[in-house]
Design an enzyme around this catalytic site. Structure first.
Site, PDB file in Angstrom:
ATOM      1  N   GLU A 121     -24.258   0.630 -25.638  1.00  0.00           N
ATOM      2  CA  GLU A 121     -24.780   1.633 -26.574  1.00  0.00           C
ATOM      3  C   GLU A 121     -25.913   1.169 -27.473  1.00  0.00           C
ATOM      4  O   GLU A 121     -26.021   1.667 -28.595  1.00  0.00           O
ATOM      5  CB  GLU A 121     -23.625   2.123 -27.450  1.00  0.00           C
ATOM      6  CG  GLU A 121     -23.077   1.095 -28.468  1.00  0.00           C
ATOM      7  CD  GLU A 121     -21.843   0.328 -28.019  1.00  0.00           C
ATOM      8  OE1 GLU A 121     -21.610   0.263 -26.796  1.00  0.00           O
ATOM      9  OE2 GLU A 121     -21.133  -0.205 -28.882  1.00  0.00           O
TER      10      GLU A 121
ATOM     11  N   GLU B 221     -21.164   6.537 -24.798  1.00  0.00           N
ATOM     12  CA  GLU B 221     -22.205   5.707 -25.438  1.00  0.00           C
ATOM     13  C   GLU B 221     -22.885   6.453 -26.571  1.00  0.00           C
ATOM     14  O   GLU B 221     -23.267   5.856 -27.582  1.00  0.00           O
ATOM     15  CB  GLU B 221     -23.250   5.278 -24.397  1.00  0.00           C
ATOM     16  CG  GLU B 221     -22.688   4.505 -23.202  1.00  0.00           C
ATOM     17  CD  GLU B 221     -21.801   3.340 -23.593  1.00  0.00           C
ATOM     18  OE1 GLU B 221     -22.073   2.700 -24.614  1.00  0.00           O
ATOM     19  OE2 GLU B 221     -20.801   3.096 -22.884  1.00  0.00           O
TER      20      GLU B 221
HETATM   21 ZN   LIG Z   1     -17.855   1.813 -26.183  1.00  0.00          ZN
END
Ligand SMILES: [Zn+2]
Ligand SMILES: *[C@@H]1O[C@H](CO)[C@@H](O)[C@H](O)[C@H]1NC(C)=O
Ligand SMILES: *[C@@H]1O[C@H](CO)[C@@H](O)[C@H](O)[C@H]1NC(C)=O
Ligand SMILES: *[C@@H]1O[C@H](CO)[C@@H](O)[C@H](O)[C@H]1NC(C)=O
Ligand SMILES: *[C@@H]1O[C@H](CO)[C@@H](O)[C@H](O)[C@H]1NC(C)=O
Length: 940
Positions: free
Chosen positions: A332, A366
């Site tokens: 992310e 994410e």
């Molecule tokens: Zn995660």
């Protein structure tokens, strides 16, 4: 090296042993588990350094403090990076602005596997600097003390390698359309790998701003990073890309990519909460059309989160990129999320319904982190569950918001909740909040407890306080702690503040601070129903061995929900201090079902007469229970029987209702169990009658779903694949025939492939039934030549189905060649082979023989390598196998990030042995007695 005859012998002896020794073992087994767990525990304390070369093997001292000292706080990094794609090395320079908050004459930060060519402090004198490998520290000693409140600037010039790794700053390659190999470079820092790309204060609470410049080849190449590019300087062969200074963020979120990828973009609408911004998706140029789905879904789900959080997206762009080599599923990085190709690229001529759902789920996960995790971050990795649990919970809401017809809310049960209930019913589990310090410990807790149990417990909390209050608490939390760091308690404080009549924090501590979960026993009494609780352990033997090491005595404050025969619903809290609680009802209310929609993290057992009533209701009127409740009843009944807390008759009786079941989620639970029982009973006397019973059960729904894929019915498509896979696994003759026909047609004409949904089944069961080595070779060549990542995985799965140990051994050996199976897919490949009963002993032998090479290639810090042992041995069920496993651990005591996986492996094998001894007779009795009338009823 290995002869066929030898392998055959291994397979046969394993079969006989599994059958013969089960009962003998039980007696020997008591008390042994606790000892084994202690032995392996001792071994966890041995810490081995990074790359498996055993250069620094030291017994871990309790006195070692792996945390950075608190004297200095970095506030700003200026980073200049030049990844050289041709040589595979990189050079860099940085300056870090540092605030002195406590007097010190040392600057201590992280640096690992970097070659430092210059270390200086502006206007001050450095006496010495040294690298400490054990803690991955760079220790700089100054000639003078740095006074409190001074601001200093540390400068470092460094270089490092990008080849043969998947963490830090690394290179990845792919073939373009013309067949030429192209190299890109990218980063993956979470949790402790930023220090392999630049010296830094690599702890999540030490947030700072980053001004990044990246040098890339001129021409087709470009660079992207967390922030927008503001300038570019053309220098002939090279170009400098200069990025806007970032917001304050943790080191593990920094990302750069140098590539020749193509991209497409869209706009994310803020709808009144902040400004609209752009979303750009990158992929190798010949695959750029495969990002349309991700882009459309990504924008939609981001728009949903903005409305849910009611906090503007903190940056001015949010990009995504599909990376050909990527260690985890996705990461992310703030403003630039990276994915495996299979997690981002969608093409309806290659991707199945399940692929599509998984891409949506990964994106939804994410993007949750862009706020929850990135804007507000845990202080230390102990609390990683809050990030990951929240994202796991929320991703289902996100996908559901965009695709309400995908049944995502119920799917949480089968994908997240039910599997972790199995893991967490073992003594080798661990509490959600766990102290971690070393890089191995930190990477190891990115596990199912942090993700799936974390997510399940948050889902329970949402049900408890109500969705509106929960959402409000999330907003308050994000606003209050933006650009800052928190502990679990900070989040719970925000929830608690909105709830009057309940101590949320106290209740939640019983779930976060101790491992495991309870089973509630329900019995009918004159005044209603009486409930008691006890820790749920899947192996009955474990009860005697479980240590008494919890402050809450392994009792939980359980939010109970129920629905009763008279249609009434209600809820109550069963405080962990109470011995028992009751639900008052008139005597004419005969039954109650607890844990509505299985939103609670516990199991429910009933006295047998109540189970009988529930089964009667389920059979005569299945719609009386929602999809989620039917899936729950099946799951609990089997789990309780597996744990010897309920007669196996009960779940088997319950299966009769499946004749009427047509929903995906309950069938997923049932199909999964029918297939795993088939594996468990494979070498027992009831096997044949079990198979015929299971085949009869599934036949109705099998015929109904058929082999034609609907264009637009997501859940029906999911149901079909689930049913066809189970039917073929159980050997339903028509299923095997259909698969073989399609497989042969496909090999005749490989350009015309089965529907993407059917490919795994066709490839696997086609290969399984084929006795021709040339068929396998042909499939292997198609696999090698395949360019689409998700199709490649399907072919890889197909190859693993062959019933020939020589070919499986060959496959395993070839898989070690990175140009055949990418490092990122290696463990999946090994697992696929190990899941095939013929492949299991092949992999086990290979794993033991090749351990030194495996640990050198992947490093002991690789959590996927660590987890492999539990996966390979998951179906071992004999004392001989147990001994082999233990001998292996003795021979190679250093386990790195795999320490817990070793505990799980040992405990699972013991459980399997015990299970067979306890349940074999019950199951075959039921099958030979009651089974016939039931199956007849079922066929009507
Ligand atoms: Zn995660
Ligand atoms: C370290 O950097 C120097 C200077 O760039 C270089 O000569 C040397 O080869 C590097 N060493 C390693 C191990 O990469
Ligand atoms: C972060 O939170 C701490 C404690 O709540 C506070 O003292 C500090 O000022 C905050 N920092 C920022 C950047 O908001
Ligand atoms: C719950 O029921 C199971 C199975 O009958 C039994 O073994 C267990 O002792 C009971 N636990 C409690 C706390 O009543
Ligand atoms: C790996 O496979 C490639 C492609 O088939 C081949 O050219 C190469 O020689 C193999 N490498 C090794 C070490 O076997």
């Amino acid at each position: 090296m290995f002869l066929t005859g030898y392998w055959l012998q291994v397979v046969l002896s394993w079969a006989v042993v599994a059958f013969a020794t089960a009962t003998v073992v039980v007696a020997v087994q008591k008390a042994q588990l606790a000892k084994d767990l202690r032995d392996v525990q001792d071994k966890i304390d041995i810490f081995e350094e990074w790359n498996g070369e055993s250069r620094y093997r030291t017994k871990r001292e309790d006195t070692i403090d792996y945390r950075l000292p608190t004297a200095l706080v970095p506030t700003h990094y200026e980073l200049y990076w030049h990844p050289d794609l041709e040589t595979g090395s990189f050079t860099g320079q940085l300056r870090i602005r540092i605030q002195v908050v406590e007097e010190t004459n040392q600057i201590i930060l992280h640096s690992y596997l970097l070659n430092l060519t210059s270390v200086y402090v502006l206007n001050r004198e450095v006496e010495t600097f040294e690298l400490e490998e054990e803690r991955q520290f760079l220790i700089i000693t100054m000639t003078e003390v740095l006074p409190v409140d001074a601001t200093i600037t540390l400068g470092i010039i460094f270089n490092g390698q990008m080849k043969d790794k998947l963490v830090g700053l690394y290179s990845s390659t792919y073939q373009n359309e013309a067949g030429a190999t192209r190299t890109i470079s990218t980063t993956k820092f979470e949790p402790t790998y930023a220090r392999q790309a630049f010296p830094c204060f690599d702890e999540p609470a030490l947030k700072a701003t980053f001004a990044i410049t990246v040098v890339h080849p001129s021409g087709a190449y470009h660079a992207v990073s967390n922030m927008q590019q503001t300038e570019s300087n053309y220098l002939g062969d090279y170009t400098e890309a200069i990025f806007e200074t970032s917001v304050s963020m943790s080191t593990y979120l920094v990302c750069i990519i140098v590539s020749d990828f193509a991209s497409k973009s869209t706009t994310v609408k803020a709808n009144g909460i902040g400004e609209d911004f752009s979303m750009q998706a990158y992929a190798t140029s010949h695959q750029v059309d495969k990002i349309d789905f991700a882009l459309e879904f990504g924008a939609a789900v981001t728009e949903y989160y903005i409305q849910y959080y009611k906090v503007p997206y903190p940056l001015t762009k949010l990009d995504m990129a599909a990376i050909p080599d990527f260690a985890s599923g996705a990461m992310e990085h703030w403003g630039l999320v990276t994915y495996r190709e299979t997690a981002l690229l969608y093409d309806d001529s290659y991707s199945s319904t399940a692929n599509k759902q998984s891409i949506a789920g990964t994106l939804a996960h994410e993007i949750v982190h862009q706020w929850f995790g990135n804007l507000v971050t845990m202080k230390w990795w102990n609390d990683i569950w809050l990030n990951e649990g929240f994202a796991r919970f929320m991703q289902y809401k996100g996908v559901n918001a965009v695709h309400s017809d995908w049944g995502m809310i119920e799917q949480f049960q089968i994908v997240a909740l039910q599997p972790v209930l199995v893991y967490d019913a073992k003594l080798s589990s661990h509490p959600i909040v766990q102290k971690v310090e070393t890089p191995d410990e930190i990477t190891a807790i990115f596990d199912t407890i942090s993700y799936e149990k974390g997510g399940s417990v948050i889902r329970m909390l949402e049900t408890l306080v109500g969705a509106d209050k929960f959402e409000e608490a999330v907003t308050n939390y994000l606003v209050k702690y933006q650009f800052n760091n928190t502990e679990t308690d900070d989040f719970l404080t925000e929830v608690d503040a909105l709830v009057d009549d309940l101590d949320v924090k106290k209740l939640m501590l019983t779930w976060t601070e101790q491992m495991g979960y309870p089973v509630l026993n329900v019995s009918k009494v004159a005044a209603g129903f009486q409930i008691t609780q006890q820790r749920f352990l899947s192996n009955p033997v474990s009860y005697e061995e479980a240590p008494e090491d919890s402050a809450y005595g392994y009792k939980w404050s359980v939010p109970i929900t129920y629905t009763a025969e008279d249609g009434s619903e209600g809820s109550l809290i069963y405080d962990y201090n109470e011995d028992t609680v009751g639900i008052a009802f008139n005597a004419d209310v005969q039954w109650v079902k607890l844990n509505v929609h299985q939103t609670g993290y516990y199991r429910v057992n009933y006295e047998e007469s109540l189970w009988t009533l529930l089964i009667q209701e389920l059979t005569s009127n299945p719609d009386r229970f929602d999809i989620a409740d039917r899936a729950h009843l099946l799951n609990d009944a089997f789990a309780l029987a597996d744990a010897s807390q309920l007669s196996y008759k009960v779940p088997l009786e319950m299966t009769a209702y499946l004749g009427q079941e047509r929903d995906f989620v309950p069938w997923y639970v049932a199909a999964d169990k029918l297939v795993s029982l088939h594996r468990s009973l494979m070498f027992s006397e009831g096997y044949v009658s079990y198979l015929s019973y299971a085949r009869t059960l599934i036949t109705g729904v099998y015929e109904e779903v058929g082999w034609t894929v609907d264009a637009n019915n997501h859940l029906k498509n999911r149901l079909r694949v689930s049913i066809l896979s189970a039917a073929c696994a159980l050997g339903v003759p028509d299923c095997l025939e259909q698969a073989a026909q399609r497989f042969n047609a496909f090999l005749q004409n490989p350009t015309s492939r089965p529907a993407p949904d059917l490919r795994e089944i066709v490839y696997y069961y086609g290969t399984k039934q084929s006795t021709s080595q040339s068929n396998w070779e042909q499939l292997f060549q198609l696999f090698v030549d395949e360019d689409d990542a998700s199709e490649k995985l399907k072919l890889m799965y197909g190859l693993s189905g062959v019933q020939n140990s020589q070919l499986l051994f060959k496959f395993l050996a070839l898989a070690g060649n990175e140009s055949i199976v990418r490092s990122q897919d290696y463990f999946t490949c090994v697992q696929y082979i190990a899941a095939n009963p013929v492949g299991e002993p092949v992999v086990w032998e290979f794993y033991r023989e090749q351990w030194p090479q495996l640990s050198a290639r992947f490093s002991l810090n690789d959590r996927n390598l660590g987890r492999l042992i539990a996966q390979i041995t998951a179906n071992f069920r004999s004392s001989i196998k147990l001994e082999e496993v233990q001998q292996f651990f003795e021979k190679y005591p250093e386990s790195g990030a795999g320490a817990n996986s070793r505990l799980v492996a040992v405990e699972t094998i013991k459980y399997n042995i015990e299970w067979l001894a306890r349940n074999r007779a019950d199951i075959s009795d039921w099958l030979s007695g009651t089974a016939s009338p039931l199956t007849k009823k079922n066929q009507l």
